[in-house]
Design an enzyme around this catalytic site. Structure first.
Site: not given
Ligand code: NAD
Length: 266
Positions: A149, A162
């Protein structure tokens, strides 16, 4: 939307954690569109089956479902072994699963802090360890990509767990990259900015909030899941064979100190 590189990953086997929605789903889709067989990890089988139905079929065989909690050692051992068995190998690991819990830091609950660290840090270490063992035993020169991130380097008040977890991820990537570079294994991270995914729909669907979020981003818009998948697939592909230990910020310029766009300090 750019056309996928046809067959760039034909014959390749990929495991994506947290593939049931958001960036993980977009990444799984992108790999499959380019010919890879993709093992889909998440905790809910029905959601993973729904994602699998959206993926193109590939010549390697069916995309396996790899249900399990990525923070639990027994789950990870099982799901990595099952994925390798189902696909007959593994070339790329994408550690994508992650989450966050807001709280003023003076009120943070220990279980919330530890829960975020368990998924975002231990949930990266465990699959990396299992996959590295398999690659070393079999002389495979694989590629790991971790989803970090912008908060790997930008502080995030009210999200202490986080921030800490994404800082840790940056050092996991650099340490593993150095430890295994000589074996031909590459380890990199992508660091997204604000991305349109299910967890962000409250501000995405509110025009006022959408405008407010966009105003902080030099490119004046949030990113799409597929734009993170673009970077993840680049770091997995033959296009990046001399890149290791790096974090690629995919953030529309968010890490460029946007306040300095117009000079105010001198
Ligand atoms: P999201 O919540 O839409 O998806 C997260 C996924 O991880 C889901 O499928 C959830 O079921 C799975 N998950 C969570 N805990 C779990 C566990 N214990 N075991 C197995 N699966 C698990 O989130 P996203 O926005 O797609 O984010 C994905 C990644 O990107 C994350 O690591 C997040 O920190 C990073 N990220 C997202 C953003 C954003 O703006 N969306 C920005 C920076 C970083």
């Amino acid at each position: 939307m750019p056309a996928p590189y046809k067959d760039r990953f034909a014959g390749k086997k990929v495991l994506v954690t947290g593939a049931s929605q958001g960036i993980g789903e977009a990444t799984a889709l992108r790999f499959a569109e380019e010919g890879a067989q993709v093992a889909l990890n998440g905790r809910k089988e029905d959601k993973l089956i729904a994602v699998r139905e959206k993926l193109p079929k590939v010549s390697g065989g069916e995309h396996p479902i790899a249900t399990g909690d990525i923070s639990k050692e027994d789950d990870v051992k099982r799901l990595v072994a099952d994925s390798i068995k189902a696909m007959g190998g593994l070339d790329v690991l994408v550690c994508n699963a992650g989450y966050q819990i807001p709280s003023p830091s003076e009120d943070i609950k220990l279980e919330d802090f530890e829960g975020v660290m368990a998924v975002n840090v231990t949930g990266v270490m465990l699959p990396c360890r299992e996959v590295l063992r398999y690659w070393l035993e079999n002389g495979i020169k694989g590629s790991i990509i971790v989803n970090s991130s912008v908060h790997q380097i930008i502080p995030k008040p009210h999200y202490l767990g986080y921030s800490a977890s994404k800082g840790a991820v940056g050092n996991i990537v650099r340490t593993l990259a150095l430890e295994y570079a000589g074996r031909g294994i590459r380890v990199n991270a992508v660091a997204p900015g604000a991305i349109v995914t299910p967890i962000n729909m409250s501000w995405v669907n509110d025009p006022k909030q959408y405008k407010a979020v966009s105003s902080h981003i030099p490119m004046k818009r949030p990113g799409e899941g597929r734009e993170i998948a673009d970077a993840i697939t680049f770091l997995a592909a033959e296009d990046s064979t001399y890149i290791t230990g790096q974090t690629l910020y995919v953030d529309g310029g968010l890490t460029l100190y946007g306040d300095f766009e117009n000079n105010w300090s001198s």
